[in-house]
Scaffold this motif. Sequence first.
Motif, short mmCIF file in Angstrom:
data_model
loop_
_atom_site.label_atom_id
_atom_site.label_comp_id
_atom_site.label_asym_id
_atom_site.label_seq_id
_atom_site.Cartn_x
_atom_site.Cartn_y
_atom_site.Cartn_z
N CYS A 12 0.84 -1.18 0.00
CA CYS A 12 0.00 0.00 0.00
C CYS A 12 0.88 1.24 0.00
O CYS A 12 2.11 1.14 0.06
CB CYS A 12 -0.93 0.00 1.22
N GLY A 13 0.27 2.41 -0.03
CA GLY A 13 1.01 3.67 -0.04
C GLY A 13 1.84 3.89 1.21
O GLY A 13 2.95 4.43 1.14
N ILE A 14 1.33 3.47 2.35
CA ILE A 14 2.10 3.64 3.59
C ILE A 14 3.37 2.80 3.53
O ILE A 14 4.44 3.24 3.95
CB ILE A 14 1.23 3.30 4.82
N ASP A 15 3.28 1.60 2.99
CA ASP A 15 4.44 0.73 2.81
C ASP A 15 5.49 1.44 1.96
O ASP A 15 6.68 1.48 2.30
CB ASP A 15 3.97 -0.57 2.16
N ALA A 16 5.06 2.04 0.84
CA ALA A 16 5.99 2.74 -0.05
C ALA A 16 6.59 3.96 0.62
O ALA A 16 7.78 4.25 0.47
CB ALA A 16 5.26 3.14 -1.34
N ALA A 17 5.78 4.70 1.37
CA ALA A 17 6.27 5.91 2.05
C ALA A 17 7.26 5.55 3.15
O ALA A 17 8.32 6.17 3.27
CB ALA A 17 5.10 6.70 2.63
N LEU A 18 6.94 4.55 3.95
CA LEU A 18 7.84 4.16 5.05
C LEU A 18 9.15 3.60 4.52
O LEU A 18 10.19 3.72 5.17
CB LEU A 18 7.15 3.17 5.98
N ASP A 19 9.13 3.01 3.33
CA ASP A 19 10.36 2.51 2.73
C ASP A 19 11.33 3.66 2.48
O ASP A 19 12.53 3.52 2.68
CB ASP A 19 10.02 1.80 1.42
N VAL A 20 10.81 4.81 2.10
CA VAL A 20 11.66 5.97 1.81
C VAL A 20 12.13 6.66 3.09
O VAL A 20 13.24 7.16 3.14
CB VAL A 20 10.91 6.97 0.90
N VAL A 21 11.30 6.69 4.13
CA VAL A 21 11.68 7.41 5.35
C VAL A 21 12.18 6.49 6.45
O VAL A 21 12.42 6.94 7.56
CB VAL A 21 10.53 8.29 5.90
N SER A 22 12.36 5.21 6.13
CA SER A 22 12.83 4.29 7.17
C SER A 22 14.23 4.69 7.62
O SER A 22 15.04 5.17 6.83
CB SER A 22 12.82 2.85 6.66
N GLY A 23 14.48 4.51 8.86
CA GLY A 23 15.75 4.92 9.45
C GLY A 23 15.51 6.02 10.46
O GLY A 23 14.70 6.92 10.23
N LYS A 24 16.21 5.96 11.55
CA LYS A 24 16.00 6.89 12.66
C LYS A 24 16.20 8.35 12.26
O LYS A 24 15.52 9.23 12.78
CB LYS A 24 16.95 6.53 13.80
N TRP A 25 17.10 8.63 11.36
CA TRP A 25 17.53 10.00 11.12
C TRP A 25 16.86 10.69 9.94
O TRP A 25 16.93 11.91 9.82
CB TRP A 25 19.04 10.03 10.95
#
Length: 123
Positions: A12-25
């Motif tokens: 889903c879109g959240i999956d795609a978005a979190l893939d880009v912003v994953s990582g603490k920083w």
Amino acid sequence: MAKAPRRGPYICGIDAALDVVSGKWKGLILWELDTHGVRRFAELRRALPGVSEKMLTQHLREMEEDGLVHREVYAEVPPRVEYSLTEHGRTLDQALRPLGAWGTERVRREGFEVVDVAEPSRG
């Protein structure tokens, strides 16, 4: 070993978005660049207490690959490199603002400690 590129498939879109912003920083880098416009590497590092040089470099490279961050290299001695958000990065930062508001409310409600990252005085 090289990290696999972030290209899906996604559920889903959240999956795609979190893939880009994953990582603490990454969210903090977005926030810092949105707040200050343009930052040099050392300025970003000082503004993000606890980030290692290696991790900041890795995240900036990934964010540049994803079209979120623009890296400008100036042919000077010593070389100067500046980072800023692209239009795509600004739209992601805007999309994350409601999440930030939710987090601020959680910090208030739970009484969590907040790190002061005020810039040191230059005078």
